[in-house]
Design a protein around this motif. Sequence first.
Motif, PDB file in Angstrom:
ATOM      1  N   SER A  77       0.824  -1.208   0.000  1.00 52.74           N
ATOM      2  CA  SER A  77       0.000   0.000   0.000  1.00 52.74           C
ATOM      3  C   SER A  77       0.857   1.257   0.000  1.00 52.74           C
ATOM      4  N   HIS A  78       0.384   2.251  -0.750  1.00 49.48           N
ATOM      5  CA  HIS A  78       1.018   3.559  -0.790  1.00 49.48           C
ATOM      6  C   HIS A  78      -0.085   4.606  -0.946  1.00 49.48           C
ATOM      7  N   CYS A 121       4.290   9.683   0.374  1.00 47.41           N
ATOM      8  CA  CYS A 121       3.471   8.527   0.753  1.00 47.41           C
ATOM      9  C   CYS A 121       3.295   8.529   2.261  1.00 47.41           C
ATOM     10  N   MET A 165       9.709   8.414   0.296  1.00 45.11           N
ATOM     11  CA  MET A 165       8.913   8.178  -0.907  1.00 45.11           C
ATOM     12  C   MET A 165       8.129   9.452  -1.183  1.00 45.11           C
ATOM     13  N   ILE A 189       2.691   6.153   4.208  1.00 44.12           N
ATOM     14  CA  ILE A 189       3.316   5.010   4.868  1.00 44.12           C
ATOM     15  C   ILE A 189       4.832   5.138   4.882  1.00 44.12           C
ATOM     16  N   HIS A 190       5.395   5.590   3.788  1.00 49.75           N
ATOM     17  CA  HIS A 190       6.859   5.588   3.670  1.00 49.75           C
ATOM     18  C   HIS A 190       7.490   6.958   3.873  1.00 49.75           C
TER      19      HIS A 190
HETATM   20 CU   LIG Z   1       4.647   4.148   0.084  1.00 49.86          CU
END
Ligand SMILES: [Cu+2]
Length: 127
Positions: free
Chosen positions: A80-81, A113, A120, A115-116
Amino acid sequence: MKGLFVALAVASLSACGGSGGSTAPSNNTPPGNTPPPSNGISVQNNMFSPGSKTIAVGSEVKWAWNSCTGDVYSGQTCQSHSVTFDDGTTSPTQDQGTYSRTFGAAGTYNYHCLIHGAAMAGTITVQ
Ligand SMILES: [Cu+2]
């Protein structure tokens, strides 16, 4: 979770198939991936490609998720992103699909992103 379900579904389909030989696509691209349109941006695992883009005012940019990789069971695993801008505009956090945004005003739009994080990230320059 969605990615895992798809992976299992694909794996079981493959197991039941079997009418003579492998029918895997020769390019080996997992079906969960969506190649971006020309001038679009590919959402890959831990990077946006291209990371920087310059467009004209009023243009739409489309992101397409390509974060699925094949696994050893003939299924796929999708990460997931999100595409989340500093101004708060965001895509869903998803492991497949697309997202589009139209930029009506000139400026520099940084995104990342969720999440990252900063590892990212990308920039859209609208002029
Ligand atoms: Cu990501």
